[in-house]
Design a protein around this motif. Structure first.
Motif, PDB file in Angstrom:
ATOM      1  N   ASN A  12      -6.789   0.146  -1.397  1.00  0.00           N
ATOM      2  CA  ASN A  12      -6.446  -0.820  -2.430  1.00  0.00           C
ATOM      3  C   ASN A  12      -5.026  -1.362  -2.284  1.00  0.00           C
ATOM      4  OD1 ASN A  12      -8.941  -0.452  -3.730  1.00  0.00           O
ATOM      5  ND2 ASN A  12      -8.201   1.441  -4.683  1.00  0.00           N
ATOM      6  N   SER A  13      -4.406  -1.092  -1.173  1.00  0.00           N
ATOM      7  CA  SER A  13      -3.010  -1.483  -1.011  1.00  0.00           C
ATOM      8  C   SER A  13      -2.840  -2.971  -0.795  1.00  0.00           C
ATOM      9  CB  SER A  13      -2.389  -0.724   0.171  1.00  0.00           C
ATOM     10  OG  SER A  13      -3.017  -1.107   1.363  1.00  0.00           O
ATOM     11  N   GLY A  14      -3.897  -3.610  -0.292  1.00  0.00           N
ATOM     12  CA  GLY A  14      -3.813  -5.044  -0.056  1.00  0.00           C
ATOM     13  C   GLY A  14      -3.165  -5.395   1.259  1.00  0.00           C
ATOM     14  N   SER A  15      -2.778  -4.427   2.048  1.00  0.00           N
ATOM     15  CA  SER A  15      -2.138  -4.687   3.342  1.00  0.00           C
ATOM     16  C   SER A  15      -3.190  -4.871   4.395  1.00  0.00           C
ATOM     17  CB  SER A  15      -1.217  -3.517   3.708  1.00  0.00           C
ATOM     18  OG  SER A  15      -0.781  -3.656   5.033  1.00  0.00           O
ATOM     19  N   SER A  16      -3.246  -6.046   5.003  1.00  0.00           N
ATOM     20  CA  SER A  16      -4.236  -6.298   6.043  1.00  0.00           C
ATOM     21  C   SER A  16      -3.972  -5.446   7.264  1.00  0.00           C
ATOM     22  CB  SER A  16      -4.252  -7.784   6.424  1.00  0.00           C
ATOM     23  OG  SER A  16      -2.982  -8.178   6.892  1.00  0.00           O
ATOM     24  N   ASN A  17      -2.704  -5.176   7.560  1.00  0.00           N
ATOM     25  CA  ASN A  17      -2.412  -4.344   8.715  1.00  0.00           C
ATOM     26  C   ASN A  17      -2.954  -2.939   8.515  1.00  0.00           C
ATOM     27  OD1 ASN A  17      -1.080  -6.392  10.061  1.00  0.00           O
ATOM     28  ND2 ASN A  17       0.925  -5.866   9.214  1.00  0.00           N
ATOM     29  N   ASP A  18      -2.764  -2.404   7.313  1.00  0.00           N
ATOM     30  CA  ASP A  18      -3.295  -1.074   7.046  1.00  0.00           C
ATOM     31  C   ASP A  18      -4.801  -1.079   7.116  1.00  0.00           C
ATOM     32  OD1 ASP A  18      -0.833  -0.024   6.755  1.00  0.00           O
ATOM     33  OD2 ASP A  18      -0.769  -0.093   4.550  1.00  0.00           O
ATOM     34  N   GLU A  19      -5.394  -2.139   6.563  1.00  0.00           N
ATOM     35  CA  GLU A  19      -6.853  -2.186   6.537  1.00  0.00           C
ATOM     36  C   GLU A  19      -7.427  -2.268   7.943  1.00  0.00           C
ATOM     37  OE1 GLU A  19      -7.479  -5.531   4.075  1.00  0.00           O
ATOM     38  OE2 GLU A  19      -7.721  -4.373   2.255  1.00  0.00           O
ATOM     39  N   LEU A  20      -6.792  -3.039   8.784  1.00  0.00           N
ATOM     40  CA  LEU A  20      -7.337  -3.252  10.112  1.00  0.00           C
ATOM     41  C   LEU A  20      -6.920  -2.176  11.091  1.00  0.00           C
ATOM     42  CD1 LEU A  20      -6.935  -7.112  10.519  1.00  0.00           C
ATOM     43  CD2 LEU A  20      -9.050  -5.823  10.178  1.00  0.00           C
ATOM     44  N   GLY A  21      -5.894  -1.407  10.780  1.00  0.00           N
ATOM     45  CA  GLY A  21      -5.449  -0.448  11.762  1.00  0.00           C
ATOM     46  C   GLY A  21      -5.459   0.970  11.308  1.00  0.00           C
ATOM     47  N   ASN A  22      -4.778   1.278  10.177  1.00  0.00           N
ATOM     48  CA  ASN A  22      -4.521   2.660   9.833  1.00  0.00           C
ATOM     49  C   ASN A  22      -5.468   3.236   8.788  1.00  0.00           C
ATOM     50  OD1 ASN A  22      -2.286   2.614  11.542  1.00  0.00           O
ATOM     51  ND2 ASN A  22      -0.988   1.751   9.928  1.00  0.00           N
ATOM     52  N   HIS A  23      -6.274   2.391   8.166  1.00  0.00           N
ATOM     53  CA  HIS A  23      -7.123   2.845   7.074  1.00  0.00           C
ATOM     54  C   HIS A  23      -8.209   3.795   7.566  1.00  0.00           C
ATOM     55  CE1 HIS A  23      -9.424   2.617   3.363  1.00  0.00           C
ATOM     56  NE2 HIS A  23     -10.492   2.441   4.121  1.00  0.00           N
ATOM     57  N   VAL A  24      -8.326   4.944   6.944  1.00  0.00           N
ATOM     58  CA  VAL A  24      -9.401   5.892   7.216  1.00  0.00           C
ATOM     59  C   VAL A  24     -10.018   6.254   5.878  1.00  0.00           C
ATOM     60  CG1 VAL A  24     -10.027   8.142   8.118  1.00  0.00           C
ATOM     61  CG2 VAL A  24      -8.300   6.782   9.292  1.00  0.00           C
ATOM     62  N   GLY A  25     -11.242   5.803   5.608  1.00  0.00           N
ATOM     63  CA  GLY A  25     -11.885   6.041   4.325  1.00  0.00           C
ATOM     64  C   GLY A  25     -12.609   7.371   4.305  1.00  0.00           C
ATOM     65  N   ILE A  26     -12.360   8.182   3.283  1.00  0.00           N
ATOM     66  CA  ILE A  26     -13.070   9.433   3.080  1.00  0.00           C
ATOM     67  C   ILE A  26     -13.819   9.334   1.758  1.00  0.00           C
ATOM     68  CG2 ILE A  26     -12.871  11.941   2.852  1.00  0.00           C
ATOM     69  CD1 ILE A  26     -12.123  10.881   5.607  1.00  0.00           C
ATOM     70  N   TYR A  27     -15.108   9.635   1.771  1.00  0.00           N
ATOM     71  CA  TYR A  27     -15.955   9.478   0.598  1.00  0.00           C
ATOM     72  C   TYR A  27     -16.461  10.842   0.119  1.00  0.00           C
ATOM     73  CZ  TYR A  27     -16.106   4.522   1.876  1.00  0.00           C
ATOM     74  OH  TYR A  27     -15.766   3.240   2.179  1.00  0.00           O
ATOM     75  N   GLU A  28     -16.704  10.918  -1.175  1.00  0.00           N
ATOM     76  CA  GLU A  28     -17.229  12.148  -1.758  1.00  0.00           C
ATOM     77  C   GLU A  28     -18.745  12.173  -1.612  1.00  0.00           C
ATOM     78  OE1 GLU A  28     -17.289  14.543  -6.040  1.00  0.00           O
ATOM     79  OE2 GLU A  28     -16.123  12.695  -5.781  1.00  0.00           O
ATOM     80  N   ARG A  29     -19.258  13.242  -1.041  1.00  0.00           N
ATOM     81  CA  ARG A  29     -20.693  13.363  -0.839  1.00  0.00           C
ATOM     82  C   ARG A  29     -21.378  13.758  -2.142  1.00  0.00           C
ATOM     83  NH1 ARG A  29     -23.368  16.221   1.691  1.00  0.00           N
ATOM     84  NH2 ARG A  29     -24.784  14.642   2.428  1.00  0.00           N
ATOM     85  N   PRO A  30     -22.614  13.315  -2.372  1.00  0.00           N
ATOM     86  CA  PRO A  30     -23.343  13.715  -3.584  1.00  0.00           C
ATOM     87  C   PRO A  30     -23.631  15.214  -3.567  1.00  0.00           C
ATOM     88  CG  PRO A  30     -24.787  12.557  -2.055  1.00  0.00           C
ATOM     89  CD  PRO A  30     -23.396  12.412  -1.520  1.00  0.00           C
ATOM     90  N   THR A  31     -23.872  15.778  -4.733  1.00  0.00           N
ATOM     91  CA  THR A  31     -24.122  17.209  -4.859  1.00  0.00           C
ATOM     92  C   THR A  31     -25.532  17.451  -5.393  1.00  0.00           C
ATOM     93  OG1 THR A  31     -23.153  17.199  -7.075  1.00  0.00           O
ATOM     94  CG2 THR A  31     -21.680  17.710  -5.239  1.00  0.00           C
ATOM     95  N   GLY A  32     -25.913  18.738  -5.481  1.00  0.00           N
ATOM     96  CA  GLY A  32     -27.210  19.114  -6.036  1.00  0.00           C
ATOM     97  C   GLY A  32     -28.365  18.719  -5.133  1.00  0.00           C
ATOM     98  N   ILE A  33     -29.513  18.459  -5.757  1.00  0.00           N
ATOM     99  CA  ILE A  33     -30.722  18.092  -5.007  1.00  0.00           C
ATOM    100  C   ILE A  33     -30.500  16.810  -4.215  1.00  0.00           C
ATOM    101  CG2 ILE A  33     -33.151  17.464  -5.181  1.00  0.00           C
ATOM    102  CD1 ILE A  33     -32.636  20.357  -5.846  1.00  0.00           C
ATOM    103  N   LYS A  34     -29.813  15.869  -4.848  1.00  0.00           N
ATOM    104  CA  LYS A  34     -29.532  14.611  -4.159  1.00  0.00           C
ATOM    105  C   LYS A  34     -28.652  14.836  -2.937  1.00  0.00           C
ATOM    106  CE  LYS A  34     -27.867   9.907  -5.002  1.00  0.00           C
ATOM    107  NZ  LYS A  34     -27.304   8.964  -6.005  1.00  0.00           N
ATOM    108  N   GLY A  35     -27.693  15.755  -3.065  1.00  0.00           N
ATOM    109  CA  GLY A  35     -26.830  16.054  -1.930  1.00  0.00           C
ATOM    110  C   GLY A  35     -27.603  16.642  -0.767  1.00  0.00           C
ATOM    111  N   ILE A  36     -28.581  17.492  -1.077  1.00  0.00           N
ATOM    112  CA  ILE A  36     -29.410  18.072  -0.018  1.00  0.00           C
ATOM    113  C   ILE A  36     -30.257  16.996   0.636  1.00  0.00           C
ATOM    114  CG2 ILE A  36     -31.300  19.681   0.465  1.00  0.00           C
ATOM    115  CD1 ILE A  36     -30.230  21.421  -1.834  1.00  0.00           C
TER     116      ILE A  36
END
Length: 513
Positions: A12-36
């Motif tokens: 959300n920084s708005g920096s195109s350089n960060d977005e195109l070069g340094n950005h590494v997205g980490i997402y939270e995985r679902p849990t429970g039955i859906k996670g399985i």
């Protein structure tokens, strides 16, 4: 979206350089039955069951030699038609997969196996239905290209860099369980028989029809998150022009994959000798059924064992790649030196298809010959697993992997078509055997410089998203012809894909983009 909440505030920084070069997205995985259910291992297992019900049962049938039929020429011609259309269709299947999506591509691909097995049932009832079997083989070739391309893209795309071998092993084990179950059914029904019964074909047909339904139960790849929290990048369904151009640019900008083509070519050539020139020619139906069972069981062992080695994190990826190469080279010579002593004892003329002098499970000398067949199964699984692993080492991007998988199945099927055609033309057994040996060695020799030059300890971002840059370049070429509106819109899609691709792994070369 509930199943994927991004943790990295840098997006959300708005920096195109960060977005195109340094950005590494980490997402939270679902849990429970859906996670399985959404877990990559669960989805790869379901993918394995898709192939369990289709290609696995096809392999069980084909592994009997002549598809269980007495007329090996019709079977060989059907396989020739199958692999010829497979080779032509698979080359473009990566583009079709990226356009239609993997689940629909899988669904279309599975339907051909039901038709093919139904054709063999028809021939068992009406011996003059050979033309139908050959036509069904040609249709299956197109369907198989779709199925295997989608399969390769998902199997390699869902794994992290350290899980490629594990995921290939899981898939290959479940997939070959289809052949094991099919071979077990065949052995049980034919243990006291000299002909292949209709009941076996009917059972196979029912199972393949069940397999057609599985792809629609799988999770949409756009909602998948890997075990390390990185999101699986999926194609954004570009225009056919961009997609076909991306296929060409994959070859132009990643030419090292061409060095794997001889390895791809050999990977289906050896089936003809193993199934028809060895199993069908040398053994009666009871022995063939038992051979078929242990062959596919050994495939599971071979794939899991080589996959375990290729994923050893205590060893660098380059060393693992060279170690896999050495093991394959060793296995080629063990199998073929051993088999040579058996092959020189019989010819196509000395053992015609209707001969009564074939080996039974109680015959003297059967034990050594079934052991050769077990080692053939081990070699096959190790070869296919290593080929997939090498492609996975070149990229983590499912769109690019779909092209690689399409190349793989296309070149592989061209080899299969040539081998089955040579068998239909009654090429001497020894010639088929020697050609198998030579092609396997040549495949490894050509792959060696690719391993040395292209396999790295970690996949760079530039290697993963190369097709996006190529497509973006293509858009620029089209500016005078398509108009700025189309080009800007498509370029926007390209940039979005690039941003998503940059958010897929914990380790990246930040300067590569």
């Amino acid at each position: 979206m509930a199943d994927a909440t991004e943790k990295d505030s840098a997006s959300n920084s708005g920096s195109s350089n960060d977005e195109l070069g340094n950005h590494v997205g980490i997402y939270e995985r679902p849990t429970g039955i859906k996670g399985i259910y959404h877990h990559p291992v669960t989805q790869v297992s379901m993918l394995g069951f898709v192939c369990f019900m289709g290609p696995g049962l096809f392999n069980a049938l084909n592994g009997l030699g002549a598809g269980g039929q007495v007329d090996s020429t019709t079977s060989a011609n059907a396989n020739t038609a199958l692999y010829a259309t497979f080779a032509a269709g698979a080359f473009f299947s990566g583009s079709i997969n990226n356009k239609l999506g993997s689940r629909l591509t899988l669904l279309l691909g599975t339907t051909g196996y039901s038709l093919y097995i139904g054709a063999f049932l028809a021939m068992n009832i009406h011996p003059h239905a050979g033309a139908f079997v050959i036509a069904a083989g040609a249709i299956l070739g197109i369907c198989a290209g779709l199925l295997w391309t989608a399969q390769g893209s998902l199997m390699l795309g869902y794994a992290t860099e350290g899980q490629k071998g594990k995921f290939i092993g899981i898939f290959w084990g479940i997939f070959n369980l289809g052949a094991v179950v099919g071979a077990s059914v065949s052995l049980g029904q034919n243990f006291h028989s000299t002909v292949f019964g209709n009941g076996t074909y009917i059972g196979f047909l029912i199972l393949t029809l069940i397999g057609v339904c599985i792809p629609m139960l799988m999770v949409d790849p756009t909602r998948m998150i890997r075990t390390d929290g990185t999101k699986v990048t999926t194609p954004r369904h570009p225009s056919w022009k961009v997609e076909i151009y991306g296929l060409w640019m994959t070859l132009v900008n990643d030419p090292m994959v061409i060095l794997l083509f001889p390895m791809f070519f050999a990977s289906n050539w050896f089936y003809t000798w193993q199934f028809n020139e060895y199993n069908d020619a040398l053994f009666n139906i009871r022995a063939r059924s038992l051979n078929n069972l242990v062959y596919w069981l050994s495939q599971i062992v071979g794939s899991i064992s080589i996959g375990f080695l290729l994923d050893q994190q205590l060893i660098s990826r380059r060393i693992r790649a060279f170690s896999g190469w050495v093991i394959l080279f060793f296995m080629i010579f063990v199998v073929h030196i051993w088999a040579f002593f058996y092959q020189r004892q019989y010819t196509r003329e000395s053992l015609p298809s209707d001969s009564k002098n074939k080996y039974d499970i109680f015959s003297h000398g059967y034990a050594g010959r079934i052991m050769v067949y077990i080692f053939c199964g081990l070699l096959d699984a190790m070869w296919q697993t290593t080929a997939y692993w090498l492609m996975g080492a070149m990229s983590n991007d499912p769109a690019k992997l779909a092209h690689f998988a399409g190349f793989y199945k296309s070149i592989q099927s061209a080899g299969g078509a040539g081998a089955w055609r040579a068998d239909a033309r009654k090429t001497p057994f020894m010639n088929m055997f020697i050609s198998t040996w030579v092609l396997l060695v040549a495949g490894l020799v050509f792959a060696l410089p690719m391993i040395y030059l292209r396999v790295k300890d970690h996949t760079d971002i530039a290697d993963e998203t190369l097709w996006v840059h190529c497509s973006l370049a293509f858009c620029c070429v089209l500016i005078p012809f398509q108009g700025c509106g189309w080009t800007i819109l498509d370029a926007s899609w390209m940039q979005t894909s690039l941003l998503a691709s940059n958010a897929r792994g914990p380790r990246r070369n930040d300067n590569a983009a």
